[in-house]
Design an enzyme around this catalytic site. Structure first.
Site, PDB file in Angstrom:
ATOM      1  N   LYS A  47       0.755  -1.297   0.091  1.00  0.00           N
ATOM      2  CA  LYS A  47       0.244  -0.155  -0.004  1.00  0.00           C
ATOM      3  C   LYS A  47       1.038   1.418  -0.030  1.00  0.00           C
ATOM      4  O   LYS A  47       0.649   2.172  -0.780  1.00  0.00           O
ATOM      5  CB  LYS A  47      -0.846   0.170   1.461  1.00  0.00           C
ATOM      6  CG  LYS A  47      -1.774  -1.141   1.428  1.00  0.00           C
ATOM      7  CD  LYS A  47      -2.902  -1.032   2.587  1.00  0.00           C
ATOM      8  CE  LYS A  47      -1.811  -1.187   4.124  1.00  0.00           C
ATOM      9  NZ  LYS A  47      -1.341  -2.299   4.115  1.00  0.00           N
TER      10      LYS A  47
ATOM     11  N   ARG B 203     -10.409   0.801   8.281  1.00  0.00           N
ATOM     12  CA  ARG B 203      -9.914  -0.902   8.330  1.00  0.00           C
ATOM     13  C   ARG B 203     -11.144  -1.547   8.875  1.00  0.00           C
ATOM     14  O   ARG B 203     -11.166  -2.831   9.022  1.00  0.00           O
ATOM     15  CB  ARG B 203      -8.948  -0.970   9.387  1.00  0.00           C
ATOM     16  CG  ARG B 203      -7.416  -1.109   8.951  1.00  0.00           C
ATOM     17  CD  ARG B 203      -6.500  -1.035   9.779  1.00  0.00           C
ATOM     18  NE  ARG B 203      -5.360  -1.459   9.667  1.00  0.00           N
ATOM     19  CZ  ARG B 203      -4.188  -1.101   9.002  1.00  0.00           C
ATOM     20  NH1 ARG B 203      -4.445   0.246   8.642  1.00  0.00           N
ATOM     21  NH2 ARG B 203      -3.174  -1.537   8.854  1.00  0.00           N
TER      22      ARG B 203
ATOM     23  N   ARG C 182      11.390  -5.789   5.360  1.00  0.00           N
ATOM     24  CA  ARG C 182      11.327  -4.299   5.027  1.00  0.00           C
ATOM     25  C   ARG C 182      12.079  -3.441   5.755  1.00  0.00           C
ATOM     26  O   ARG C 182      12.379  -3.604   7.120  1.00  0.00           O
ATOM     27  CB  ARG C 182       9.800  -3.762   5.247  1.00  0.00           C
ATOM     28  CG  ARG C 182       9.653  -2.158   5.367  1.00  0.00           C
ATOM     29  CD  ARG C 182       8.239  -1.749   5.563  1.00  0.00           C
ATOM     30  NE  ARG C 182       7.642  -2.585   6.368  1.00  0.00           N
ATOM     31  CZ  ARG C 182       6.178  -2.539   6.192  1.00  0.00           C
ATOM     32  NH1 ARG C 182       5.273  -1.993   5.296  1.00  0.00           N
ATOM     33  NH2 ARG C 182       5.447  -3.442   7.189  1.00  0.00           N
TER      34      ARG C 182
ATOM     35  N   ARG D 210      10.806  -1.471  11.588  1.00  0.00           N
ATOM     36  CA  ARG D 210       9.577  -1.326  12.531  1.00  0.00           C
ATOM     37  C   ARG D 210       9.552  -2.397  13.526  1.00  0.00           C
ATOM     38  O   ARG D 210       9.676  -3.705  13.291  1.00  0.00           O
ATOM     39  CB  ARG D 210       8.294  -1.469  11.784  1.00  0.00           C
ATOM     40  CG  ARG D 210       8.203   0.080  11.307  1.00  0.00           C
ATOM     41  CD  ARG D 210       6.984   0.079   9.986  1.00  0.00           C
ATOM     42  NE  ARG D 210       5.771  -0.716  10.417  1.00  0.00           N
ATOM     43  CZ  ARG D 210       4.629  -0.576   9.521  1.00  0.00           C
ATOM     44  NH1 ARG D 210       4.766   0.210   8.510  1.00  0.00           N
ATOM     45  NH2 ARG D 210       3.593  -1.428   9.894  1.00  0.00           N
TER      46      ARG D 210
ATOM     47  N   ARG E 109      -0.837  -9.485  12.774  1.00  0.00           N
ATOM     48  CA  ARG E 109      -1.446  -8.375  11.850  1.00  0.00           C
ATOM     49  C   ARG E 109      -2.131  -9.008  10.825  1.00  0.00           C
ATOM     50  O   ARG E 109      -3.331  -8.314  10.146  1.00  0.00           O
ATOM     51  CB  ARG E 109      -0.454  -7.364  11.441  1.00  0.00           C
ATOM     52  CG  ARG E 109       0.091  -6.582  12.697  1.00  0.00           C
ATOM     53  CD  ARG E 109       1.480  -5.996  12.102  1.00  0.00           C
ATOM     54  NE  ARG E 109       1.580  -5.009  10.985  1.00  0.00           N
ATOM     55  CZ  ARG E 109       2.802  -4.874  10.236  1.00  0.00           C
ATOM     56  NH1 ARG E 109       3.845  -5.429  10.569  1.00  0.00           N
ATOM     57  NH2 ARG E 109       2.644  -3.966   9.397  1.00  0.00           N
TER      58      ARG E 109
HETATM   59  P1  AP5 Z   1       4.762  -1.494   1.804  1.00  0.00           P
HETATM   60  O1  AP5 Z   1       4.622  -0.703   0.680  1.00  0.00           O
HETATM   61  O2  AP5 Z   1       5.626  -0.931   2.909  1.00  0.00           O
HETATM   62  O3  AP5 Z   1       3.387  -2.285   2.542  1.00  0.00           O
HETATM   63  P2  AP5 Z   1       2.163  -1.748   3.169  1.00  0.00           P
HETATM   64  O4  AP5 Z   1       1.123  -2.761   2.493  1.00  0.00           O
HETATM   65  O5  AP5 Z   1       2.091  -0.298   3.110  1.00  0.00           O
HETATM   66  O6  AP5 Z   1       2.245  -2.517   4.654  1.00  0.00           O
HETATM   67  P3  AP5 Z   1       2.314  -1.905   5.898  1.00  0.00           P
HETATM   68  O7  AP5 Z   1       2.972  -3.003   6.929  1.00  0.00           O
HETATM   69  O8  AP5 Z   1       2.699  -0.439   6.323  1.00  0.00           O
HETATM   70  O9  AP5 Z   1       0.833  -1.908   6.498  1.00  0.00           O
HETATM   71  P4  AP5 Z   1      -0.124  -2.220   7.559  1.00  0.00           P
HETATM   72  O10 AP5 Z   1      -1.251  -1.971   6.998  1.00  0.00           O
HETATM   73  O11 AP5 Z   1       0.109  -3.562   8.202  1.00  0.00           O
HETATM   74  O12 AP5 Z   1       0.637  -1.114   8.532  1.00  0.00           O
HETATM   75  P5  AP5 Z   1       0.265   0.389   8.919  1.00  0.00           P
HETATM   76  O13 AP5 Z   1       1.374   1.285   8.815  1.00  0.00           O
HETATM   77  O14 AP5 Z   1      -0.911   0.901   8.075  1.00  0.00           O
HETATM   78  O15 AP5 Z   1       5.697  -2.769   1.367  1.00  0.00           O
HETATM   79  C1  AP5 Z   1       6.258  -3.574   2.272  1.00  0.00           C
HETATM   80  C2  AP5 Z   1       7.333  -4.147   1.447  1.00  0.00           C
HETATM   81  O16 AP5 Z   1       7.154  -4.834   0.445  1.00  0.00           O
HETATM   82  C3  AP5 Z   1       8.458  -3.196   1.683  1.00  0.00           C
HETATM   83  O17 AP5 Z   1       9.788  -3.546   1.939  1.00  0.00           O
HETATM   84  C4  AP5 Z   1       8.545  -2.901   0.141  1.00  0.00           C
HETATM   85  O18 AP5 Z   1       9.887  -2.549  -0.550  1.00  0.00           O
HETATM   86  C5  AP5 Z   1       8.218  -4.373  -0.558  1.00  0.00           C
HETATM   87  N1  AP5 Z   1       7.412  -4.596  -1.731  1.00  0.00           N
HETATM   88  C6  AP5 Z   1       6.077  -3.606  -2.045  1.00  0.00           C
HETATM   89  N2  AP5 Z   1       5.608  -3.818  -3.292  1.00  0.00           N
HETATM   90  C7  AP5 Z   1       6.536  -5.081  -3.615  1.00  0.00           C
HETATM   91  C8  AP5 Z   1       6.381  -5.743  -4.921  1.00  0.00           C
HETATM   92  N3  AP5 Z   1       5.534  -5.554  -5.857  1.00  0.00           N
HETATM   93  N4  AP5 Z   1       7.153  -6.624  -4.950  1.00  0.00           N
HETATM   94  C9  AP5 Z   1       8.389  -6.864  -3.888  1.00  0.00           C
HETATM   95  N5  AP5 Z   1       8.576  -6.148  -2.964  1.00  0.00           N
HETATM   96  C10 AP5 Z   1       7.521  -5.288  -2.821  1.00  0.00           C
HETATM   97  O19 AP5 Z   1      -0.490   0.352  10.249  1.00  0.00           O
HETATM   98  C11 AP5 Z   1       0.318  -0.146  11.389  1.00  0.00           C
HETATM   99  C12 AP5 Z   1      -0.336  -0.221  12.587  1.00  0.00           C
HETATM  100  O20 AP5 Z   1      -1.214   0.956  13.105  1.00  0.00           O
HETATM  101  C13 AP5 Z   1      -1.594  -1.419  12.548  1.00  0.00           C
HETATM  102  O21 AP5 Z   1      -1.338  -2.622  12.771  1.00  0.00           O
HETATM  103  C14 AP5 Z   1      -2.519  -0.739  13.771  1.00  0.00           C
HETATM  104  O22 AP5 Z   1      -2.220  -1.052  14.988  1.00  0.00           O
HETATM  105  C15 AP5 Z   1      -2.411   0.708  13.444  1.00  0.00           C
HETATM  106  N6  AP5 Z   1      -3.440   1.236  12.430  1.00  0.00           N
HETATM  107  C16 AP5 Z   1      -3.135   1.836  11.355  1.00  0.00           C
HETATM  108  N7  AP5 Z   1      -4.085   2.174  10.779  1.00  0.00           N
HETATM  109  C17 AP5 Z   1      -5.199   1.885  11.347  1.00  0.00           C
HETATM  110  C18 AP5 Z   1      -6.724   1.965  11.617  1.00  0.00           C
HETATM  111  N8  AP5 Z   1      -7.383   2.576  10.468  1.00  0.00           N
HETATM  112  N9  AP5 Z   1      -7.449   1.407  12.589  1.00  0.00           N
HETATM  113  C19 AP5 Z   1      -6.992   1.057  13.600  1.00  0.00           C
HETATM  114  N10 AP5 Z   1      -5.398   0.707  13.731  1.00  0.00           N
HETATM  115  C20 AP5 Z   1      -4.847   1.343  12.685  1.00  0.00           C
END
Ligand code: AP5
Length: 207
Positions: A13, A87, A126, A152, A163
């Protein structure tokens, strides 16, 4: 353009959001990034830090408040991409209510599909540059020597697995909700980053 990106941890994402936001000139609004920034500035209550670090969700009221405020900033007037929000169905309902109060609506919800074995490899390897927020991967996109690398806390394998379970439980309601509203576009998130970007653009009708 008002877009939502939904997808499991590590589905890409954040990676895809950066390309699309640059192309459309809209801000990327990531609740995860906002919560991590609040934590590093010491503004996050300990129970919320604990929920994040253990792979759970932060209470709806907290993230809804963040989005309500952020989407009213001047740079979001022309549109925005929400990365990781909503979410839950209550978050989706709150978003729809806050937009309709302003005479606005969502254009599209893009859901990135990636199988679980790839998600774990992507998240665990990552790394992020602390200064720029640039996302790297130790195998697919190694960081340059001058990057200030951060791993992270919630990217440890056991937490990533939790997660993913949290995501699966929550999307069993959220994705059908957006499907019923005719907003959902599913995108295969496996393959080269540039290929996935093209699929996202096609899903948005912008190729
Ligand atoms: P990356 O682009 O970083 O993936 P991402 O989908 O953004 O992953 P996140 O782990 O950040 O998502 P998340 O939803 O778990 O975390 P968030 O920060 O929102 O890519 C990942 C890796 O893959 C990278 O190394 C990249 O280089 C590689 N990659 C990407 N595309 C690729 C490809 N095509 N091929 C190969 N490699 C590739 O949330 C964190 C925490 O915050 C949650 O767990 C929760 O506790 C809280 N939180 C956040 N939002 C909410 C909400 N709305 N409600 C409640 N709690 C929330």
């Amino acid at each position: 353009m008002r877009i939502v990106f939904v997808g499991p941890p590590g589905s890409g994402k954040g990676t895809q959001a950066k390309f699309l936001c640059d192309k459309f000139g809209i801000p990327q609004i990531s609740t995860g990034d906002m919560l991590r920034a609040a934590k590093s500035e010491g503004r996050l209550p300990p129970e919320i830090t604990k929920a994040m670090e253990s792979g759970g969700l932060v209470p709806d009221s907290v993230v809804i408040g963040l989005i309500e405020e952020r989407t009213q900033q001047p740079d979001a007037a022309k549109g925005f991409l929400l990365d990781g929000f909503p979410r839950t169905v209550p978050q989706a309902d709150a978003l729809s209510a806050m937009l309709s109060k302003r005479g606005l609506a969502l254009d599209c919800v893009v859901a990135l599909d990636v199988p679980e074995n790839l998600l774990i490899e992507r998240a665990v390897l990552r790394r992020t540059d602390k200064r720029t927020g640039q996302i790297y991967h130790l195998s697919y996109k190694p960081p340059p020597p001058d990057a200030v690398i951060e791993h992270r806390v919630d990217d440890q394998e056991d937490v990533v697995r939790r997660r993913i379970s949290t995501y699966q439980a929550m999307t069993s309601e959220l994705l059908p909700h957006y499907e019923r509203l005719g907003l959902l576009r599913r995108v295969n998130g496996v393959g080269d980053v540039a290929d996935v970007t093209q699929r996202c653009l096609a899903a948005l009708g912008r190729v």
